[in-house]
Every structure is written in C-alpha cells, then in structure tokens.
Design an enzyme around this catalytic site. Structure first.
Site, PDB file in Angstrom:
ATOM      1  N   CYS A   1      96.680  53.585  35.463  1.00 16.11           N
ATOM      2  CA  CYS A   1      96.766  52.454  34.339  1.00 16.11           C
ATOM      3  C   CYS A   1      97.956  53.007  33.214  1.00 16.11           C
ATOM      4  O   CYS A   1      98.828  53.944  33.192  1.00 16.11           O
ATOM      5  CB  CYS A   1      95.808  53.183  33.484  1.00 16.11           C
ATOM      6  SG  CYS A   1      95.673  51.969  31.541  1.00 16.11           S
TER       7      CYS A   1
ATOM      8  N   SER B   1      98.360  53.017  29.854  1.00 15.96           N
ATOM      9  CA  SER B   1      98.193  54.398  29.660  1.00 15.96           C
ATOM     10  C   SER B   1      98.741  55.837  29.555  1.00 15.96           C
ATOM     11  O   SER B   1      98.951  56.785  29.334  1.00 15.96           O
ATOM     12  CB  SER B   1      97.284  54.462  29.004  1.00 15.96           C
ATOM     13  OG  SER B   1      96.440  53.589  28.287  1.00 15.96           O
TER      14      SER B   1
ATOM     15  N   HIS C   1     102.367  55.755  29.759  1.00 25.19           N
ATOM     16  CA  HIS C   1     103.049  55.853  28.023  1.00 25.19           C
ATOM     17  C   HIS C   1     102.759  57.414  27.780  1.00 25.19           C
ATOM     18  O   HIS C   1     103.239  58.952  27.190  1.00 25.19           O
ATOM     19  CB  HIS C   1     102.205  55.496  27.350  1.00 25.19           C
ATOM     20  CG  HIS C   1     102.075  54.099  26.820  1.00 25.19           C
ATOM     21  ND1 HIS C   1     102.944  53.461  27.604  1.00 25.19           N
ATOM     22  CD2 HIS C   1     101.120  53.137  26.494  1.00 25.19           C
ATOM     23  CE1 HIS C   1     102.286  52.381  27.347  1.00 25.19           C
ATOM     24  NE2 HIS C   1     101.774  51.997  27.277  1.00 25.19           N
TER      25      HIS C   1
ATOM     26  N   HIS D   1      92.801  58.833  33.970  1.00 22.10           N
ATOM     27  CA  HIS D   1      91.668  58.647  33.144  1.00 22.10           C
ATOM     28  C   HIS D   1      90.632  56.822  33.753  1.00 22.10           C
ATOM     29  O   HIS D   1      89.947  57.290  33.392  1.00 22.10           O
ATOM     30  CB  HIS D   1      92.017  58.212  32.007  1.00 22.10           C
ATOM     31  CG  HIS D   1      92.735  56.901  31.679  1.00 22.10           C
ATOM     32  ND1 HIS D   1      94.019  57.200  31.841  1.00 22.10           N
ATOM     33  CD2 HIS D   1      92.822  55.352  31.291  1.00 22.10           C
ATOM     34  CE1 HIS D   1      94.647  55.712  31.445  1.00 22.10           C
ATOM     35  NE2 HIS D   1      93.890  55.265  30.851  1.00 22.10           N
TER      36      HIS D   1
ATOM     37  N   CYS E   1      88.536  52.324  33.018  1.00 21.41           N
ATOM     38  CA  CYS E   1      89.024  51.918  32.166  1.00 21.41           C
ATOM     39  C   CYS E   1      89.937  50.290  32.115  1.00 21.41           C
ATOM     40  O   CYS E   1      89.539  49.906  31.310  1.00 21.41           O
ATOM     41  CB  CYS E   1      90.857  52.819  31.718  1.00 21.41           C
ATOM     42  SG  CYS E   1      91.501  52.104  30.423  1.00 21.41           S
TER      43      CYS E   1
HETATM   44  N1  APR Z   1     107.065  40.306  27.092  1.00 26.53           N
HETATM   45  C1  APR Z   1     105.620  39.624  27.731  1.00 26.53           C
HETATM   46  N2  APR Z   1     105.472  40.580  28.774  1.00 26.53           N
HETATM   47  C2  APR Z   1     105.882  41.889  28.844  1.00 26.53           C
HETATM   48  C3  APR Z   1     106.707  42.286  28.183  1.00 26.53           C
HETATM   49  C4  APR Z   1     107.007  41.237  27.038  1.00 26.53           C
HETATM   50  N3  APR Z   1     108.230  41.964  26.536  1.00 26.53           N
HETATM   51  N4  APR Z   1     107.051  43.415  28.412  1.00 26.53           N
HETATM   52  C5  APR Z   1     106.207  43.918  29.489  1.00 26.53           C
HETATM   53  N5  APR Z   1     105.454  42.949  29.681  1.00 26.53           N
HETATM   54  C6  APR Z   1     104.050  42.719  31.071  1.00 26.53           C
HETATM   55  C7  APR Z   1     104.921  42.910  32.203  1.00 26.53           C
HETATM   56  O1  APR Z   1     105.699  42.264  32.273  1.00 26.53           O
HETATM   57  C8  APR Z   1     103.669  43.362  32.184  1.00 26.53           C
HETATM   58  O2  APR Z   1     102.875  42.229  33.476  1.00 26.53           O
HETATM   59  O3  APR Z   1     103.439  42.529  30.068  1.00 26.53           O
HETATM   60  C9  APR Z   1     103.070  43.607  31.743  1.00 26.53           C
HETATM   61  C10 APR Z   1     101.711  45.072  31.144  1.00 26.53           C
HETATM   62  O4  APR Z   1     101.573  45.022  32.537  1.00 26.53           O
HETATM   63  P1  APR Z   1     100.667  46.366  32.975  1.00 26.53           P
HETATM   64  O5  APR Z   1     102.115  46.965  32.706  1.00 26.53           O
HETATM   65  O6  APR Z   1     100.626  46.570  34.530  1.00 26.53           O
HETATM   66  O7  APR Z   1      99.732  47.283  32.352  1.00 26.53           O
HETATM   67  P2  APR Z   1      98.947  47.296  31.737  1.00 26.53           P
HETATM   68  O8  APR Z   1      97.735  48.718  32.591  1.00 26.53           O
HETATM   69  O9  APR Z   1      98.481  46.259  31.931  1.00 26.53           O
HETATM   70  O10 APR Z   1      98.455  48.242  30.246  1.00 26.53           O
HETATM   71  C11 APR Z   1      98.912  46.772  29.293  1.00 26.53           C
HETATM   72  O11 APR Z   1      97.013  47.676  27.548  1.00 26.53           O
HETATM   73  O12 APR Z   1      95.738  50.422  27.263  1.00 26.53           O
HETATM   74  C12 APR Z   1      97.006  49.068  27.161  1.00 26.53           C
HETATM   75  O13 APR Z   1      98.917  51.438  27.748  1.00 26.53           O
HETATM   76  C13 APR Z   1      98.336  49.993  28.292  1.00 26.53           C
HETATM   77  O14 APR Z   1     100.220  49.422  26.665  1.00 26.53           O
HETATM   78  C14 APR Z   1      99.392  48.963  27.332  1.00 26.53           C
HETATM   79  C15 APR Z   1      98.366  47.999  27.691  1.00 26.53           C
HETATM   80 ZN    ZN Z   2      93.550  53.115  31.043  1.00 22.20          ZN
END
Ligand code: APR
Ligand code: ZN
Ligand code: ZN
Length: 336
Positions: A7, A9, A12, A29, A136
């Site tokens: 994930c 996170s 992060h 997690h 999660c």
């Molecule tokens: N504008 C638009 N889209 C964006 C931007 C932005 N500035 N920056 C990143 N993205 C998009 C990415 O291209 C990606 O498709 O946001 C998406 C994030 O997806 P993932 O990286 O797969 O993350 P995900 O596991 O879905 O988690 C998203 O939720 O639980 C929290 O910690 C996690 O903060 C994170 C968020």
């Molecule tokens: Zn998570």
C-alpha cells in the site's frame, strides 16, 4: 502470513513521513494469514484459522468501540506504546536487536505476532491472494464512500487519485448509486482501469491551463456532491477544497499526508454549509466488519481480483515498491 498487498502507506513508512514511527521496523499492513499458535488466554481464534490482521483493532470495551460511530479503539491508540505490544515488548528481533511493529500488524514477513483484538477470523473459502486487500486499501476506499460520505443515489462524485484507494472509493460510489463518477489523476495510464471500476469520466489536470477546481466546477455545472482526496498530498487536498466553491456538500481526505504538514484554507468557503470529513479504515470497526466484507466479496458484491495488477514473491518486494513508485501498478500482492 500468506499474502500481503503493498500500500502507499508502506511507501510513506519507507520515506519516514508517518508520525511517531520507530526503526528498525517490519512494515506491511494489508495481509492475510493462518494462525500458527496462540498465546495464553486467547479464546477468539485458534491455530489453523484464516485471519486478517487489523489496522483498526477493536477491544470492544472502550467508549469508541461501544459507540457505533467510531473505529479508533482507544485501548490501542492511547495505551499501547508505539511500535510495541500492549505489554511494552516487541516480538521481533534481528541479531539480538529489537525490531518494532507497524500499525498493529507487520505483514512483510513469513510470521508475525499480533494481539487477539488486532486480528479477525475470516471464511476459509475466501480467495486468499486477493482478500488481503480488505486489510487496508479496499476497505478504506469503499467505506469512505459508504460509511463516511454516505453517498446518495443519483449523486455526482469526484475522486482525486485513481490508485487502489481511489478505485475502491469508485466501487463504493457505484454501489451507493452515484450516477456520475469523475476521476482525476496525473497519470493517464490509470484511466482505462478506472473506467472498469465505474468511473464515468477521467481527467488529467495537466491537460488544462485552468486550475482543476475550475475545470470541475464547469464540468459539473456548479460542483459535485462528494469529493474524495485519495492521494495524501497537501496540494491536491487544497486544490480539492478550493474546487468546491459552489458545491453543496464536500467529502474529503482519504489520503494520508506527511507528518507536520498543514492544511490551510479560507474559512469562508465553509460558510455555505459544506462538510469536511475524514475517516480511518473507511470507518469500519475491524473485528465486526472485516469478516462481513470478506463474505460480501465471496458473494461477488465486488471484485478484488481486478485491483491486483501484479504478483511477486517476498524476495522481490523491492520490485513491488518500484512498481508503486513508477505508477505502473494498482496493487502488487506479495506471496510470503
Ligand atoms: N494530482 C492527481 N493525481 C495524483 C497526483 C496529483 N498531484 N499525485 C499523485 N496522483 C495519483 C497517482 O498517479 C496515483 O494514481 O494518485 C494516485 C495514488 O495512488 P497510489 O499511489 O496507488 O496510492 P493508494 O495506495 O491508492 O493510496 C492513496 O491513501 O491510504 C492512503 O497512504 C495512502 O496517501 C495514500 C493514499
Ligand atoms: Zn494501507
Ligand atoms: Zn476499544
């Protein structure tokens, strides 16, 4: 442990931007496993049970656990030392050195130790290599739409970020009867997948000279009913907030932002009665809800397989993180 998703996170955590983390630590997690053994006094689970470790543990006795509205169990949040079991010890060592636990779970490992209230038994018949996502990402997004936002039939929803969380939000919005779901992402490669999850229109903020807020207002004729931020980026949180000047209702913040970051906005934009909300783990109480979500998955209410784009063995975990960083995957599931 049998399987675990990677994930954002976890990334992060690798970056060190989550609050009060202690290193060295076993992260991960979003997992599923089989109980190998139980400690003294454990009655709720037994060896051989299929289980999902809970990032939202549930003691069942504190004021939050007794209140149907909350899921941040006070026993675990207030009393448990960070990164340790409730008794103040760690159950992991490496070459004699103490290793910390992560989010009550720690799943990037063949064996973990969790407290009885931080794990729940699930149906043996579930498909183990995708049901881990209920630990999660899926539950977080899906519950944000259903429990926190309470999306209503016929509504228009906007989702910032079309990763695992954003797509799970889309599943929830669709099930709740939203008629229009607009996805926003800077990576256009996510758009085809998003449409398969019921996102009706996709847009890339980079394709327009206008601020994304303005584009969305024009597109929706005055604003969406619900906006979800599923990125965890202060800039997009602010953009989402500023994009809702004419909106009737605002649902917000699923993403986890970096420690010490601050969100600021003009309080006047709240004056029209908008709502700013957030939730953890989609508002689900871990022990009560996870087995039910697993049953719903088995009844094909939603399809977790579609979220899994890559599968790797634990030894290739770093490839999994590379896929996440490069935006090439929705979810990578590791076999442990
Ligand atoms: N504008 C638009 N889209 C964006 C931007 C932005 N500035 N920056 C990143 N993205 C998009 C990415 O291209 C990606 O498709 O946001 C998406 C994030 O997806 P993932 O990286 O797969 O993350 P995900 O596991 O879905 O988690 C998203 O939720 O639980 C929290 O910690 C996690 O903060 C994170 C968020
Ligand atoms: Zn998570
Ligand atoms: Zn509790």
């Amino acid at each position: 442990m049998l399987y675990t998703g990677i994930c954002r996170s976890d990334e992060h955590a690798v970056e060190g931007i989550l609050p009060e983390m202690k290193f060295p630590i076993i992260i991960g997690h979003e997992g599923v496993g089989i109980v190998e053994s139980i400690g003294e006094g454990v009655t709720g689970i037994k060896p051989g049970d299929r289980v999902i470790p809970l990032i939202a543990p549930q003691c069942g006795k504190c004021t939050v656990c007794k209140d149907p509205r909350g899921n941040r169990c006070l026993t675990f949040i207030l009393n448990r030392p960070k990164g340790l079991m409730s008794d103040g010890t760690s159950r992991f060592t490496c070459k004699g050195k103490q290793i910390y636990h992560f989010l009550f779970t720690s799943t990037f490992t063949e064996y973990t130790v969790v407290e009885e209230n931080a794990v729940t038994k699930i149906d043996d018949g579930a498909t183990m290599d995708s049901v881990c996502l209920i630990g999660c990402g899926f539950s977080t997004g899906y519950g944000s739409a259903l429990n926190t936002a309470k999306v209503h039939p016929g509504s228009t929803c906007v989702i910032f970020g079309l990763g695992g969380i954003g797509l799970a939000v889309a599943v929830g919005c669709k099930i709740a009867g939203a008629t229009r779901i607009i996805g926003v992402d800077i990576n256009a490669d996510k758009f085809d997948k998003a449409k398969a999850f019921g996102v009706s229109e996709c847009m890339n903020p980079k394709d327009s000279d206008k601020p994304i807020a303005q584009v969305l207002l024009e597109l929706t004729g005055g604003g969406a009913d619900y906006v979800f931020e599923c990125i965890g980026n202060i800039e997009t949180m602010t953009a989402a907030l500023n994009s809702v000047t004419l909106l009737m209702e605002l649902q917000f913040i699923v993403g986890v932002s970096a420690v010490q970051s601050k969100l600021s906005f003009d309080p006047l934009i709240m004056l029209s009665g908008r709502t700013l909300k957030s939730s953890y783990f989609g508002g689900w109480k871990g022990k009560d809800s996870v087995p039910m979500l697993v049953s719903d998955c088995m009844a094909k209410k939603f399809d977790l397989e579609k979220l899994v784009t890559h599968r790797l063995p634990l030894e290739k975990i770093n490839e999994g993180f590379d896929l996440l960083r490069s935006g090439k995957c929705i979810r990578t599931v590791l076999k442990l």
